[in-house]
Design an enzyme around this catalytic site. Structure first.
Site, PDB file in Angstrom:
ATOM      1  N   ASN A  96       2.005  -7.131 -15.160  1.00  0.00           N
ATOM      2  CA  ASN A  96       2.906  -7.412 -14.037  1.00  0.00           C
ATOM      3  C   ASN A  96       2.785  -8.867 -13.594  1.00  0.00           C
ATOM      4  O   ASN A  96       3.774  -9.596 -13.489  1.00  0.00           O
ATOM      5  CB  ASN A  96       2.594  -6.489 -12.856  1.00  0.00           C
ATOM      6  CG  ASN A  96       2.762  -5.033 -13.196  1.00  0.00           C
ATOM      7  OD1 ASN A  96       3.314  -4.692 -14.236  1.00  0.00           O
ATOM      8  ND2 ASN A  96       2.275  -4.163 -12.340  1.00  0.00           N
ATOM      9  N   ASP A  97       1.558  -9.293 -13.292  1.00  0.00           N
ATOM     10  CA  ASP A  97       1.358 -10.672 -12.860  1.00  0.00           C
ATOM     11  C   ASP A  97       1.611 -11.649 -13.997  1.00  0.00           C
ATOM     12  O   ASP A  97       2.179 -12.725 -13.784  1.00  0.00           O
ATOM     13  CB  ASP A  97      -0.060 -10.863 -12.309  1.00  0.00           C
ATOM     14  CG  ASP A  97      -0.138 -10.618 -10.807  1.00  0.00           C
ATOM     15  OD1 ASP A  97       0.885 -10.837 -10.132  1.00  0.00           O
ATOM     16  OD2 ASP A  97      -1.199 -10.214 -10.323  1.00  0.00           O
ATOM     17  N   HIS A 117       0.827  -1.211   0.000  1.00  0.00           N
ATOM     18  CA  HIS A 117       0.000   0.000   0.000  1.00  0.00           C
ATOM     19  C   HIS A 117       0.857   1.256   0.000  1.00  0.00           C
ATOM     20  O   HIS A 117       0.543   2.239  -0.677  1.00  0.00           O
ATOM     21  CB  HIS A 117      -0.928  -0.002   1.219  1.00  0.00           C
ATOM     22  CG  HIS A 117      -1.745   1.240   1.341  1.00  0.00           C
ATOM     23  ND1 HIS A 117      -1.893   1.917   2.513  1.00  0.00           N
ATOM     24  CD2 HIS A 117      -2.420   1.951   0.410  1.00  0.00           C
ATOM     25  CE1 HIS A 117      -2.639   2.989   2.311  1.00  0.00           C
ATOM     26  NE2 HIS A 117      -2.979   3.028   1.049  1.00  0.00           N
ATOM     27  N   ARG A 173      -8.247   0.118  -8.243  1.00  0.00           N
ATOM     28  CA  ARG A 173      -7.984  -0.972  -7.301  1.00  0.00           C
ATOM     29  C   ARG A 173      -8.955  -0.874  -6.130  1.00  0.00           C
ATOM     30  O   ARG A 173      -8.707  -0.157  -5.153  1.00  0.00           O
ATOM     31  CB  ARG A 173      -6.540  -0.904  -6.808  1.00  0.00           C
ATOM     32  CG  ARG A 173      -5.495  -0.971  -7.915  1.00  0.00           C
ATOM     33  CD  ARG A 173      -4.094  -0.867  -7.319  1.00  0.00           C
ATOM     34  NE  ARG A 173      -3.047  -0.974  -8.326  1.00  0.00           N
ATOM     35  CZ  ARG A 173      -2.489   0.072  -8.942  1.00  0.00           C
ATOM     36  NH1 ARG A 173      -2.911   1.309  -8.661  1.00  0.00           N
ATOM     37  NH2 ARG A 173      -1.547  -0.112  -9.848  1.00  0.00           N
ATOM     38  N   CYS A 189      -2.986  -2.824 -18.336  1.00  0.00           N
ATOM     39  CA  CYS A 189      -2.916  -1.934 -17.172  1.00  0.00           C
ATOM     40  C   CYS A 189      -1.733  -2.262 -16.263  1.00  0.00           C
ATOM     41  O   CYS A 189      -1.764  -1.988 -15.069  1.00  0.00           O
ATOM     42  CB  CYS A 189      -4.215  -1.977 -16.367  1.00  0.00           C
ATOM     43  SG  CYS A 189      -4.743  -3.632 -15.888  1.00  0.00           S
ATOM     44  N   GLU A 234      -4.022 -12.360 -16.800  1.00  0.00           N
ATOM     45  CA  GLU A 234      -2.790 -12.251 -16.011  1.00  0.00           C
ATOM     46  C   GLU A 234      -2.206 -13.600 -15.610  1.00  0.00           C
ATOM     47  O   GLU A 234      -1.217 -13.661 -14.875  1.00  0.00           O
ATOM     48  CB  GLU A 234      -3.025 -11.394 -14.759  1.00  0.00           C
ATOM     49  CG  GLU A 234      -4.273 -11.738 -13.979  1.00  0.00           C
ATOM     50  CD  GLU A 234      -4.602 -10.704 -12.905  1.00  0.00           C
ATOM     51  OE1 GLU A 234      -3.705  -9.934 -12.526  1.00  0.00           O
ATOM     52  OE2 GLU A 234      -5.755 -10.675 -12.469  1.00  0.00           O
TER      53      GLU A 234
END
Length: 754
Positions: free
Chosen positions: A625-626, A361, A468, A673, A602
């Site tokens: 990313n994933d 976070h 998110r 994204c 993903e």
């Protein structure tokens, strides 16, 4: 041998610094192996020579003086070859070199093993013996195992030793790797953020007002004595005289004739009370932990409890408002959002967190605020950095302590270039992202906090490609109610209306665990996360979707996106629940239409089923990313394997192309994204692949717009064709760098600064 290994590693971990650690190693390994000599050679920081740093059995006067280059002598040969060298007669080896002052002429047998940490040869561990013989396999295996066990400890101790040395105060450099948290360069002064009552996280500071520190310490001692006496009195009728006497022991530990005296001595020498207490208590804790007797070993817990109690009172008594320096860089073991709120924004230059990931976070918040951040700097001796000069490279995930003048100058050039570039890009805010040959590419943003909204709109965002929704969940101590969620989502939708806002349903698990809904798993990234959690808890999913639909009433700019979809059956189940939620809100009188629904691609299975998924939804969106970490089997938040994570890996590019082709074949829109969308190099390739939208952090948007406005679609497709022919990510990266340079975009290339 396992017990011997454990004991040596434990003692080294408890060492006060690098020299102490090296001394323990050579003494204990010599005894464990029954040899006459044990020595350690360490590579000099920033150099290629290996310095004779510690020994038992050779000439101590040569420690720190004798040295060899890689490939020079037997030690240099071990370092160069990066493998053990086991000789029964050292002088017979062609690379043998005699050092007359070391005193090793009496020792024939030689065994040297490299000390390697994250592919970096730190040094060489050597044992020698006068007997003309070859060390046997078990001895060689033991020394190799010892070297591997101690490599990380030595790496950490080496950095710690550099930080503590007089050289650092004069500018000696230390470089620590981590994980990029938020892009940018920050040059400033370290401010250590220590958690409440953690003896092991107290920063080191010197003070001028020693009398005030002594008063604070004695006040804290009195409060703890009162606490212990109160507990003893309350339990007086329930404990035996022997058990009750234990409280007298606790009080005795705090006496001025015991630990208290040691702390007072350090305070009088100039240390602040918290640091003095921490140093003394940790030494005593480690002393008890090393004891053989189990009863005495358990007393370490009691000593730690006492120290923690005193520290908590010290922290409470010194909680006045802290004065932050200009260009403050917050440093801590695990920074939190609350720690950011304690410093004025105009003072904050950057963040460094020993633990955490790019998805933490605090990293999300840092990106929203535009604060350069490095996460996962596991080798950082953060408690020793108070007041130190530091440079953060948020592009490459590195921390530079006391950088050399030429390195500092280079970083300042990058900062000036970034500032100049941002000024140049301001004029593009209201300009569309159109290539030289007229192809339109919408640029959207990733958000999670209201702080993102203003920055996103200022940068000219045309929509939100990823909101998110887990962020509001992370900020609470319980699940937010449906109405609370509705208000949060309404604020986002209204802020961007009429621009589209893509809301991802709750994506927890992996490295995103809710404090009130913990998920403990051995392999969380392959476990219970994303859609798997919410399908198993339809009450959470239905409540969230209803809140989204109600928030969209009268606006009509909502899009819903489903994370971690790995099969058609999961998608069908989720679609049924969304339609059910829509029927329910319509029955309640909400007139909103069923919004566009999409799937995040993903995981590899979604790549190969992209067409089947696209038939069932309105759009696809790649979470690069994933997808990259799953394709390459690399945890992108693990600093140990960060250099294996390549977003431009040929397999990743081929997967991205396959998803775009599948979506186009079904006549559906496809976006992306992940971080790749915000990289000018990656954006050019995605343009060529046929992606309809790129979504990124707001700070990246102007750079991507500038890059795409400087190329044509035809050129981009030619570049993609060439990139897909390459077999190595480094080759692809070099190809893209040349392309950007040829198009006048050298300033978008961020290489590591050594």
């Amino acid at each position: 041998m396992l017990e011997t290994l454990r004991q040596i590693v434990q003692e080294v971990n408890a060492a006060s610094g690098l020299e102490d650690a090296l001394g323990i190693i050579v003494r204990q390994v010599r005894v464990a192996m029954g040899t006459e000599v044990c020595s350690i050679y360490l590579r000099e920081p920033g150099g290629e020579r290996f310095i004779f740093r510690a020994t038992e059995g050779l000439n101590q006067e040569q420690v720190g003086l004798a040295s060899l280059a890689a490939g020079e002598g037997l030690v240099g040969t071990v370092a160069e070859r990066e493998e053990p060298l086991n000789l029964e007669n050292a002088e017979s080896h062609p690379n043998f070199r005699f050092f007359p002052d070391l005193g090793e002429e009496h020792f024939d047998a030689f065994l040297g093993v490299p000390i390697i940490h994250q592919r970096d040869v730190l040094g060489v561990l050597v044992v020698q013996q006068a007997e003309h013989r070859r060390f046997d396999e078990s001895e060689e295996a033991f020394l190799v195992t010892m070297s591997a066990q101690l490599a990380a400890v030595i790496a950490h101790a080496r950095v710690t030793g550099a930080v503590d040395s007089d050289e650092v105060a004069e500018g000696a450099p230390a470089k620590i790797g981590g994980v990029p948290g938020a892009p940018g360069i920050a040059i400033g002064t370290c401010v250590v953020v220590s958690p409440i009552a953690d003896l092991y996280a107290v920063p080191r500071k010197t003070v001028k007002d020693r009398r005030a520190e002594l008063h604070a310490f004695r006040f804290a001692l009195d409060r703890v004595r009162e606490d212990i006496q109160g507990v003893a009195d309350n339990l007086g009728g329930e404990l035996s005289p022997e058990d009750h006497a234990l409280f007298d022991v606790y009080l005795g530990i705090l006496d001025d004739s015991s630990i208290g005296r040691e702390v007072v001595g350090l305070i009088k020498a100039g240390q602040w009370a918290q640091g003095a207490l921490s140093k003394v208590m940790i030494e005593h804790i480690r002393h008890f932990e090393r004891m053989e007797h189990s009863y005495l070993k358990e007393r370490a817990v009691d000593v730690k409890d006492l120290g923690t109690r005193v520290l908590s009172y010290l922290q409470a008594s010194t909680k006045e408002e802290q004065v932050f320096p200009d260009n403050a860089v917050l440093v801590g073991e695990e920074l939190t959002a609350s720690s950011l709120g304690e410093i004025p924004r105009e003072k904050l230059a950057g963040l460094i967190s020993v633990r955490g990931s790019g998805n933490s976070h605090v990293a999300i918040l840092a990106r929203a605020m535009g604060v350069p951040t490095v996460m996962g700097a596991v080798d950082l001796p953060y408690t020793r950095l108070e007041g130190r000069s530091v440079v953060i490279d948020g592009y490459n995930g590195t921390v530079h302590l006391n950088p050399r003048p030429e390195v500092l100058s280079r970083f300042k050039e990058v900062v000036d270039s970034d500032l100049e570039l941002n000024k140049d890009l301001e004029s593009l805010r209201d300009q569309p992202c159109v290539t030289l040959d007229g192809h339109r590419m919408p640029l959207w943003v990733n958000t999670g906090l209201m702080a993102d909204v203003v920055r996103s709109l200022e940068q000219g965002a045309e929509g939100v490609g990823l909101y998110r929704t887990e962020v509001p969940f992370l900020l609470r101590e319980r699940f937010p109610s449906e109405e609370e969620q509705r208000q949060i989502y309404r604020n986002q939708l209204e802020a961007f209306a009429p621009r589209p806002v893509t809301m991802r349903t709750l994506d927890i698990g992996g490295d995103k665990s809710l404090p009130y809904f913990p998920i403990e798993e051995d392999n969380p990234f392959l476990g219970w996360r994303g859609i798997r959690v919410t399908l198993d808890h339809p009450e959470i999913f239905l409540s969230q979707v209803r809140a989204m639909l109600k928030a969209n009433d009268g606006l009509g700019n909502l899009r819903i996106m489903l994370p971690m979809i790995s099969s058609v059956s999961e998608l069908d189940e989720a679609l049924d629940l969304i339609r059910r939620s829509h029927r329910e809100v319509v029955q309640e009188g909400v007139t909103t239409e069923l919004p566009s629904i999409g799937v995040m691609v993903e995981v590899p299975s979604a790549v190969y089923q992209a067409r089947a998924l696209a038939r069932r939804v309105d759009f696809l969106s790649v979470g690069s990313n994933d997808l990259t970490q799953y394709l390459l089997a690399v945890d992108r938040n693990n600093a140990r394997v960060a250099d294996l994570y390549h977003s431009l890996h040929p397999a990743v590019l081929q997967a991205l192309q396959e998803v775009a082709t599948a979506a186009m074949a079904e006549g559906k829109k496809v976006g992306i994204c992940g971080e790749l969308a915000g990289d000018p190099e990656g954006a050019v390739l995605l343009l060529a692949m046929g992606y309809d939208m790129l979504s990124m952090n707001a700070t990246s948007l102007p750079k991507v717009k500038k890059a795409l406005r400087n190329v044509s679609l035809v050129e981009a497709r030619e570049l993609l064709a060439a990139a897909l022919q390459r077999e190595d990510p480094a080759e692809i990266h070099a190809l893209l760098e040349r392309f950007l340079a040829e198009h006048g975009m050298e300033r978008f290339i961020h290489n590591p600064v050594d």
